[in-house]
Design an enzyme around this catalytic site. Structure first.
Site, PDB file in Angstrom:
ATOM      1  CB  SER A   1     -11.019  17.292   2.547  1.00  0.00           C
ATOM      2  OG  SER A   1      -9.703  17.677   2.878  1.00  0.00           O
TER       3      SER A   1
ATOM      4  CG  ASP B   1      -7.421  17.250   6.667  1.00  0.00           C
ATOM      5  OD1 ASP B   1      -6.912  16.241   7.184  1.00  0.00           O
ATOM      6  OD2 ASP B   1      -7.674  17.326   5.453  1.00  0.00           O
TER       7      ASP B   1
ATOM      8  CG  ASP C   1      -9.757  13.562   5.118  1.00  0.00           C
ATOM      9  OD1 ASP C   1      -9.425  14.742   5.338  1.00  0.00           O
ATOM     10  OD2 ASP C   1      -9.507  12.983   4.039  1.00  0.00           O
TER      11      ASP C   1
ATOM     12  CG  ASP D   1      -6.263  14.011   3.449  1.00  0.00           C
ATOM     13  OD1 ASP D   1      -6.541  15.001   4.156  1.00  0.00           O
ATOM     14  OD2 ASP D   1      -6.734  13.839   2.312  1.00  0.00           O
TER      15      ASP D   1
END
Length: 574
Positions: A144, A303, A305, A307
């Protein structure tokens, strides 16, 4: 074993990977102690840790152990289940693609097919791919928005959601049953490909995702009318979202999409930011600089990734300001509900117990039910699947205060790509009325009351820190707050015991949510505070939420509540 025994076992392993061996030789004793002190924990959200050699680090051997545990879990689910395979995606971090391939090398030994994206993809597309391909599970290699030295391993179930507690416990049990991470059997990548146990997936899944993404648009006419005069600045913060977000916005009808070029390329060092976290104002510095030059209407950032989504808009002072997750979520919810003529009678909005009550107020205005779940988007995904199974409710929107949103449930995890499209459309809609998102937010406050929130994180590392966190939690459990100035404490919700205690009558009722080490105080005037140890870091988090008739009243209450709680914590730490 103590750390020296673990270290010696690795040092003496003759087949140790060459690169890992070189890193091991270069390590100092202090580093070795940290790297081999116990095992990297595979918890309810998978595992996350610092890259490097060691049982307590992210490397090919700890990844193989996680993959072996997943394989054993899939085999335990009945004959044939495992042959549906596992979808795997990865982000821009160091070793991400290597860890994806290592997962396939372990699963292949068990005859489990693996479907890996040939290049990096966002977390929400992995969630979608599990559903689209009909696999038995999914794996996302990501840490993340953690610093560059981290990576992580998240496991998804067959409906594309992060593992809920029961499934997570079963996978954890299987991972922990693997005694020696060094001797796990793996297949050669070429053999996997020849036997079709490793299949590379790409544009067909992208196209299917983008087709579903078009349903996120609420009113295309709004976009058509504004698009020639509407400008977006987007930054993927060196992560996975660049191509998918650009394609999604273009298909929605937006023409003027400006990418922050310094942050457009995937880079595991995240060189232009202190933290690749769209919750932080500093992550938007380059986007703000570019936005000011071209007078952009909205700035959006995802961010690594993809999500989580952050959005910045022009505030009352004429400056770009990042909206909080609570604020953006409430605006999205109001926009969605206000543009639906015939809402289902069983419509429901999902949020976490630490997310603003403004969302609930907005939902009530449209006669939509609000359901609270524990912190973590996996619980929202779990509820959505429950609705699909029993038909009891129709999912309308889900969000959490930490910048996670889901509009359409073709993904079952928070989806910054979906949220980007909706946020842009919403900003275009308000621009047509001469308003910014902050103007629209002020309208919400004037109608529903001024809801303000804050989060304070306290880092307490090591064994002593863990002990302090436990003592703080128990103190607030056993000796509840009584009052904070003009605010009285009405109830204490203890999610560890699963009870809500009304303080005036001492009446207890059950909380029908999974057990969690969380304490929440419900105060008068729609105010609350919540204590929760972090599940991934050595931190305890304090959440605060207040409501006031005016902004000044809400700000005063927020300050009073924070001071009362944190002053008590300071005394406890001494």
């Amino acid at each position: 074993m103590d750390w020296k025994s673990h270290y010696q076992r690795w040092k003496d392993f003759v087949e140790l990977d060459g690169q890992v061996s070189k890193q091991l030789i270069a390590m100092r004793e202090n580093d070795l102690t940290e790297a081999f002190h116990g095992y990297l924990t595979f918890g309810t959200g998978g595992m996350r840790g610092i890259l490097g050699p060691g049982t307590n680090r992210m490397n090919i051997y700890t990844v193989r152990k996680a993959a072996k545990g997943l394989a054993l879990y899939l085999e335990s689910q009945g004959e044939g289940f495992k042959y549906r395979g596992v979808a795997v995606a990865y982000d821009s971090r160091y070793m991400s693609k290597e860890f994806a391939v290592e997962t396939a090398r372990v699963l292949g030994v068990h005859g489990i097919p693996t479907y890996i994206f040939s290049s990096l993809r966002p977390t929400p597309e992995l969630s979608f791919a599990v559903r689209h391909l009909g696999t038995a599970a999914g794996v996302m290699i990501t840490a993340s928005h953690n610093p560059p030295e981290y990576n992580g391993y998240k496991v998804y179930n067959e409906v594309g959601g992060q593992l809920p507690p029961v499934q997570a416990d079963q996978v954890i049990q299987q991972v922990n049953s693997v005694e020696d991470e060094l001797t796990i059997n793996v297949m050669d990548q070429r053999d996997l490909e020849d036997r079709e146990l490793l299949k590379w997936i790409d544009t067909k899944v992208d196209e299917a995702y983008l087709e579903n993404l078009e349903d996120v648009v609420v009113d295309r006419k709004v976009i058509e009318e504004q698009t020639n005069d509407f400008t977006i600045v987007f930054t993927p913060l060196h992560g996975t979202a660049n191509q998918l977000v650009k394609a999604g916005l273009s298909r929605a009808g937006f023409h003027h999409i400006h990418i922050v070029q310094e942050q457009a390329e995937a880079d595991p060092e995240f060189p232009t930011v202190a933290s690749p976290n769209p919750e932080e104002h500093q992550a938007f510095e380059l986007a703000i600089e570019q936005g000011e030059k071209i007078e952009a209407d909205i700035l959006v950032g995802t961010d690594p990734d993809a999500d989580r989504l952050g959005v910045a808009a022009i505030n009352a002072e004429g400056k770009y300001q990042v909206l909080s997750g609570n604020q953006l979520g409430a605006l999205m919810l109001d926009y969605l509900l206000s543009h639906q003529e015939n809402l289902p009678e069983n419509a429901v909005m999902l949020k976490t117990i630490v997310t603003s009550e403004l969302g609930k107020a907005v939902a009530e205005h449209y006669d939509v039910e609000t359901m609270n779940v524990l912190t973590g988007f996996k619980f929202i995904g779990e509820k959505i699947e429950e609705f699909h199974q029993n038909g009891s409710h129709e999912f309308i929107f889900g969000y959490e205060e930490s910048y996670g949103y889901l509009i359409k449930d073709f993904a079952r995890d928070k989806d910054a790509v979906q949220a980007t499209v909706l946020a842009a459309e919403m900003a275009a809609y308000f621009k047509a009325s001469g308003k910014t998102l902050f103007d629209a937010l002020e309208d919400l406050y004037e109608h529903h009351g001024y809801y303000l929130e804050d989060l304070h994180s306290m880092k307490l590392e090591g064994l002593e820190g863990a002990k302090q966190i436990d003592e703080i939690m128990e103190s607030f459990r056993q000796q509840p707050l009584q009052a904070v100035r003009d605010l009285s404490v009405l109830a204490v919700e203890d999610y560890k015991n699963g009870t809500r205690t009304e303080l005036d009558s001492e009446k207890q009722v059950s909380i029908h949510l999974p057990k969690a080490n969380v304490v929440k105080y419900i105060l008068s005037e729609d105010c609350w505070c919540c204590l929760r140890p972090s599940g991934t870091e050595p931190k305890i988090k304090f959440y605060f939420g207040v409501k006031g008739a005016t902004r000044q009243e809400a700000e005063a209450r927020l300050e009073q509540l924070k001071n009362a709680v944190l002053e008590r914590v300071t005394v406890l730490k001494k």
